[in-house]
Scaffold this active site. Sequence first.
Site, PDB file in Angstrom:
ATOM      1  N   ARG A  68       0.979  -1.157   0.106  1.00  0.00           N
ATOM      2  CA  ARG A  68      -0.177  -0.117  -0.059  1.00  0.00           C
ATOM      3  C   ARG A  68       0.941   1.280  -0.050  1.00  0.00           C
ATOM      4  O   ARG A  68       0.457   2.219  -0.480  1.00  0.00           O
ATOM      5  CB  ARG A  68      -0.974  -0.056   1.172  1.00  0.00           C
ATOM      6  CG  ARG A  68      -1.935   1.141   1.313  1.00  0.00           C
ATOM      7  CD  ARG A  68      -2.854   0.872   1.979  1.00  0.00           C
ATOM      8  NE  ARG A  68      -2.612   0.568   3.563  1.00  0.00           N
ATOM      9  CZ  ARG A  68      -2.581   1.216   4.552  1.00  0.00           C
ATOM     10  NH1 ARG A  68      -2.591   2.472   4.538  1.00  0.00           N
ATOM     11  NH2 ARG A  68      -2.120   0.818   5.469  1.00  0.00           N
ATOM     12  N   TYR A 121     -14.613  14.096 -17.758  1.00  0.00           N
ATOM     13  CA  TYR A 121     -15.360  12.977 -17.602  1.00  0.00           C
ATOM     14  C   TYR A 121     -16.397  12.746 -16.581  1.00  0.00           C
ATOM     15  O   TYR A 121     -16.133  13.502 -15.704  1.00  0.00           O
ATOM     16  CB  TYR A 121     -14.080  11.981 -17.425  1.00  0.00           C
ATOM     17  CG  TYR A 121     -14.524  10.290 -17.006  1.00  0.00           C
ATOM     18  CD1 TYR A 121     -15.119   9.616 -17.943  1.00  0.00           C
ATOM     19  CD2 TYR A 121     -14.270   9.763 -15.707  1.00  0.00           C
ATOM     20  CE1 TYR A 121     -15.367   8.326 -17.798  1.00  0.00           C
ATOM     21  CE2 TYR A 121     -14.702   8.458 -15.641  1.00  0.00           C
ATOM     22  CZ  TYR A 121     -14.938   7.821 -16.544  1.00  0.00           C
ATOM     23  OH  TYR A 121     -15.282   6.369 -16.226  1.00  0.00           O
ATOM     24  N   ASP A 193      -5.978  16.169 -16.699  1.00  0.00           N
ATOM     25  CA  ASP A 193      -6.262  15.108 -17.079  1.00  0.00           C
ATOM     26  C   ASP A 193      -5.633  14.674 -18.489  1.00  0.00           C
ATOM     27  O   ASP A 193      -6.433  15.264 -19.542  1.00  0.00           O
ATOM     28  CB  ASP A 193      -7.797  14.559 -16.949  1.00  0.00           C
ATOM     29  CG  ASP A 193      -8.129  13.249 -17.181  1.00  0.00           C
ATOM     30  OD1 ASP A 193      -7.265  12.576 -17.882  1.00  0.00           O
ATOM     31  OD2 ASP A 193      -9.101  12.454 -16.895  1.00  0.00           O
ATOM     32  N   LYS A 218      -6.149   2.975 -19.934  1.00  0.00           N
ATOM     33  CA  LYS A 218      -6.350   3.372 -21.541  1.00  0.00           C
ATOM     34  C   LYS A 218      -5.013   3.221 -22.129  1.00  0.00           C
ATOM     35  O   LYS A 218      -4.386   2.070 -22.242  1.00  0.00           O
ATOM     36  CB  LYS A 218      -6.774   4.815 -21.568  1.00  0.00           C
ATOM     37  CG  LYS A 218      -7.882   5.229 -20.573  1.00  0.00           C
ATOM     38  CD  LYS A 218      -9.164   4.236 -20.906  1.00  0.00           C
ATOM     39  CE  LYS A 218     -10.430   4.684 -20.098  1.00  0.00           C
ATOM     40  NZ  LYS A 218     -10.411   4.798 -18.661  1.00  0.00           N
TER      41      LYS A 218
END
Length: 404
Positions: A68, A121, A193, A218
Amino acid sequence: MKVVAQSASVASGGNWHDETTVLHGDAGLASDASVVAPIHYSATFRAGTADEFADMANTPRHPGFYTRYGNPVHKRVEAILAELEGTETALLMGSGMGAISTTILGLLSAGDHVIAQQRHYMSTSKLFEEVLPRFGVHSTIVDQTDLQAIAGAIRPGTKLIMVETPVNPTLSITDLAAVAELARPRGILTVADNTFASPLNQKPHALGIDIVVHSATKYFGGHHDITAGAVCCSRELAERIWTMHTTLGAVLSPMDAWLLLRGLRTLALRMERINANALGLAQWLQAQPKIEQVFYPGLQSHPQHELARRQMTGFGAVIAFSIKGGFEATSRFVSALKLATHAVSLGGVETLVVHTAAMWAGTMTEAQMQAAGIEPNFVRMSVGVEHIEDLKADLSAALKGDPQ
């Protein structure tokens, strides 16, 4: 406390082209002699002594303490991404929205004001319009193509401006350098972004943007087999964001990080083909009688084509277009496609197509879709690496209603 180095500069010195960086940008971080990076599939890592354990536990982003906090595979991917975006460092997370949400929550407090785009988005818009107000963070939503609107929205308490370009799904362009020039003298952080462009087509940090975020699902992954997110920024900002990351826990698994690393190796090759295919198909679609309009930054008909040319070196996979005949004709067209796959996401090797209004009808009101520029006959296509003539044949048959 010292942050573990995440930049690829130890390997490349910043002198390599992107095509070389994706292959060798992590070379200085190899833990053994393997040509292919090993998967460090361990949640926790052994310390040799009590002093070593204390050092591991108190070093932010240590790659060999607890996954983590960081992982050796994460470190290799982060080195490449930082080098591609030209930032000091990068952070990996479990999804693109994990990266965006963690960044925003890590940098803002109750009473702060942020500026966001009218078109983002969908989940990013929900973050600004529905989630942040619950925690006392106020947002002003502006038309991202209107710099005067952005400037006019700035208040004494404005701490951050969030932009996305090209924007999902309408492919309008935000002037990154101009936004940075508005923000930096006022001490306002900027976040971009860069998912729809990728750093091979656009480098926001070089244009003055402080933080660059990606849905690494992506282009970076490139094969539609992982979800991942990335944040590229300075080490100081990364430590602030990482602190929130360890609290929220949007962790990327070592296996997905390894798949992401493998995807990055071919990013430059894929982007070259994708850019060429998408531009060729956008030009071809413009000439089809059943196409009402085509939206692609690489087309001269795009209203912001000159801006796109100034800040982009390629225009990416995503083409948006509208079908004559409305919602029903568009639905028939998408259903008739055989080669292009009817599925969400973008940036992978396969061409994907969605009927945008049908996809978001259950999560957005009609007014929200209109505000986002989503018309009933709107199609979003993410072009893959297939032969362009085969893609044209598939699209042509679907437009004509011919069986294949």
